[in-house]
Design a protein around this motif. Structure first.
Motif, PDB file in Angstrom:
ATOM      1  N   THR A 146      45.214  33.937  50.641  1.00 11.06           N
ATOM      2  CA  THR A 146      44.713  34.036  52.004  1.00 11.06           C
ATOM      3  C   THR A 146      45.869  33.878  52.974  1.00 11.06           C
ATOM      4  N   ALA A 147      45.957  34.803  53.933  1.00 10.01           N
ATOM      5  CA  ALA A 147      46.961  34.738  54.990  1.00 10.01           C
ATOM      6  C   ALA A 147      46.309  35.227  56.274  1.00 10.01           C
ATOM      7  N   GLY A 148      45.887  34.291  57.120  1.00  9.87           N
ATOM      8  CA  GLY A 148      45.222  34.672  58.365  1.00  9.87           C
ATOM      9  C   GLY A 148      43.944  35.439  58.082  1.00  9.87           C
ATOM     10  N   PRO A 149      43.809  36.658  58.623  1.00  6.23           N
ATOM     11  CA  PRO A 149      42.573  37.427  58.435  1.00  6.23           C
ATOM     12  C   PRO A 149      42.482  38.152  57.099  1.00  6.23           C
ATOM     13  N   PHE A 150      43.526  38.067  56.278  1.00  6.31           N
ATOM     14  CA  PHE A 150      43.585  38.818  55.021  1.00  6.31           C
ATOM     15  C   PHE A 150      43.327  37.908  53.834  1.00  6.31           C
ATOM     16  N   THR A 151      42.468  38.362  52.922  1.00  2.35           N
ATOM     17  CA  THR A 151      42.190  37.659  51.675  1.00  2.35           C
ATOM     18  C   THR A 151      42.239  38.652  50.523  1.00  2.35           C
ATOM     19  N   ALA A 152      42.853  38.267  49.426  1.00  7.73           N
ATOM     20  CA  ALA A 152      42.895  39.110  48.230  1.00  7.73           C
ATOM     21  C   ALA A 152      42.618  38.263  46.999  1.00  7.73           C
ATOM     22  N   VAL A 153      41.939  38.847  46.019  1.00  7.56           N
ATOM     23  CA  VAL A 153      41.650  38.162  44.763  1.00  7.56           C
ATOM     24  C   VAL A 153      41.944  39.092  43.596  1.00  7.56           C
ATOM     25  N   ALA A 154      42.336  38.497  42.473  1.00  7.91           N
ATOM     26  CA  ALA A 154      42.527  39.244  41.228  1.00  7.91           C
ATOM     27  C   ALA A 154      42.094  38.336  40.086  1.00  7.91           C
ATOM     28  N   THR A 155      41.279  38.868  39.182  1.00  7.65           N
ATOM     29  CA  THR A 155      40.741  38.075  38.075  1.00  7.65           C
ATOM     30  C   THR A 155      40.730  38.907  36.803  1.00  7.65           C
ATOM     31  N   VAL A 156      41.081  38.285  35.686  1.00 10.88           N
ATOM     32  CA  VAL A 156      40.933  38.906  34.368  1.00 10.88           C
ATOM     33  C   VAL A 156      40.216  37.914  33.471  1.00 10.88           C
ATOM     34  N   GLN A 157      39.445  38.440  32.509  1.00 10.05           N
ATOM     35  CA  GLN A 157      38.753  37.546  31.587  1.00 10.05           C
ATOM     36  C   GLN A 157      38.501  38.240  30.255  1.00 10.05           C
ATOM     37  N   ARG A 158      38.370  37.403  29.217  1.00 12.21           N
ATOM     38  CA  ARG A 158      37.909  37.860  27.901  1.00 12.21           C
ATOM     39  C   ARG A 158      36.700  37.022  27.538  1.00 12.21           C
ATOM     40  N   ASN A 159      35.598  37.685  27.208  1.00 12.24           N
ATOM     41  CA  ASN A 159      34.342  36.995  26.929  1.00 12.24           C
ATOM     42  C   ASN A 159      33.923  37.252  25.491  1.00 12.24           C
ATOM     43  N   ARG A 160      33.628  36.160  24.750  1.00  9.30           N
ATOM     44  CA  ARG A 160      33.175  36.268  23.361  1.00  9.30           C
ATOM     45  C   ARG A 160      31.873  35.518  23.132  1.00  9.30           C
ATOM     46  N   SER A 169      33.865  41.127  21.596  1.00 13.64           N
ATOM     47  CA  SER A 169      34.847  40.786  22.610  1.00 13.64           C
ATOM     48  C   SER A 169      34.841  41.819  23.741  1.00 13.64           C
ATOM     49  N   GLN A 170      34.736  41.329  24.968  1.00 17.91           N
ATOM     50  CA  GLN A 170      34.799  42.210  26.135  1.00 17.91           C
ATOM     51  C   GLN A 170      35.892  41.733  27.088  1.00 17.91           C
ATOM     52  N   ASP A 171      36.752  42.657  27.503  1.00 14.70           N
ATOM     53  CA  ASP A 171      37.754  42.381  28.523  1.00 14.70           C
ATOM     54  C   ASP A 171      37.252  42.921  29.862  1.00 14.70           C
ATOM     55  N   ALA A 172      37.558  42.202  30.934  1.00 12.30           N
ATOM     56  CA  ALA A 172      37.113  42.636  32.257  1.00 12.30           C
ATOM     57  C   ALA A 172      38.146  42.231  33.299  1.00 12.30           C
TER      58      ALA A 172
END
Length: 281
Positions: A146-160, A169-172
């Motif tokens: 987060t920087a002032g009015p800007f927000t960014a997110v990034a996520t990775v996961q492996r679900n078993r 196994s699923q990657d997302a």
């Protein structure tokens, strides 16, 4: 409607370190029942203990899924599983959600870093603890900036692990951002999944906006499109859109009027209309 009852306790251990315990239970105000459904445990949402301080936060127990938290940050309907097209298309199993598993994970060991110039990192590992399936686990990592009015997110996961049992196994992944112009806030995200044993996958694209019409009244809109290969080499498409008005009665209470359009390949269009009141605990 489904809500949650949060209980948070902290104890100062000295040296800037605190012990924490969090318990949250879903309940249904219209019937008095616990859980989102009868299948939920009593502490069906966050339920963990741990330590926090200048080093960050280390917790053990049941945690909200990091991808679900990321989705909340990049869509105007936030955590809603029925009104946010992004959440509906990826997490709601009864609506053909593309992401395996629940919005909460059991047995997690989770670490969140302190904020570093607006950047925060979180990682979680959840061993399955299943006899005869020592390699079964869930794991995820996320970045939130987060920087002032800007927000960014990034996520990775492996679900078993799905509904307490070993699953393919699923990657997302999820990547998204928002920018608040004060008179208009824009949202955007891309998301994808791949089941490793079958090669079946999905790609989701989402855009949204919120417009403050007055100090209390906002116009919300969101559209999500998912293209999915299930079974392999047989593609299906899904389009979901939502729009409505949200009026803040106070910092914690608002009323809303919404409509949702949904159409999947091979089926007719469906419409949902809703009015309601929400209170944030």
């Amino acid at each position: 409607a489904v809500s949650n009852m949060p209980i948070t306790k902290t104890e100062d251990l000295g040296g800037g370190t605190r012990a924490i315990a969090v318990l949250e239970s879903f309940f249904q105000p219209d019937t008095g029942g616990t859980g989102r459904t009868s299948a939920d445990p009593f502490w069906g949402r966050n339920s963990y203990v741990g330590l926090e301080g200048d080093f960050g936060k280390l917790t053990f127990g049941r945690h909200t899924n990091l991808m679900y938290l990321g989705e909340q940050a990049v869509n105007p309907f936030q955590a809603s599983i029925l009104f946010s097209p992004l959440v509906m298309q990826t997490f709601v199993a009864s609506y053909g959600g593309a992401t395996a598993g629940d919005t909460v994970w059991n047995d997690g060991i989770q670490y969140s870093s302190p904020s570093m110039n607006g950047l925060k990192a979180t990682a979680v590992y959840a061993p399955g603890g299943m006899a005869g399936a020592s390699g079964v686990y869930n794991a995820a990592a996320s970045l939130h900036y987060t920087a002032g009015p800007f927000t960014a997110v990034a996520t990775v996961q492996r679900n078993r692990i799905v509904t307490g049992a070993a699953a393919p196994s699923q990657d997302a992944y999820l990547a998204g951002a928002t920018y608040d112009f004060a008179w208009l806030k824009l949202y955007g995200a891309v998301q994808g999944t791949r089941t490793n044993t079958t090669g079946i996958g999905s790609h989701t694209y989402q855009a949204g906006l919120s417009v403050p019409l007055t100090a209390q009244l906002s116009l919300l809109g969101e559209w999500a499109y998912t293209r999915r290969t299930a079974p392999r080499n047989v593609a299906s498409a899904r389009n979901t859109g939502a729009a409505g008005l949200d009026y803040a009665l106070s910092k914690r209470t608002d009323v809303y009027a919404l409509t949702v359009y949904d159409r999947q390949s091979g089926y007719g269009a469906a419409m949902t209309y809703a009015v309601g009141i929400r209170h944030l605990f």
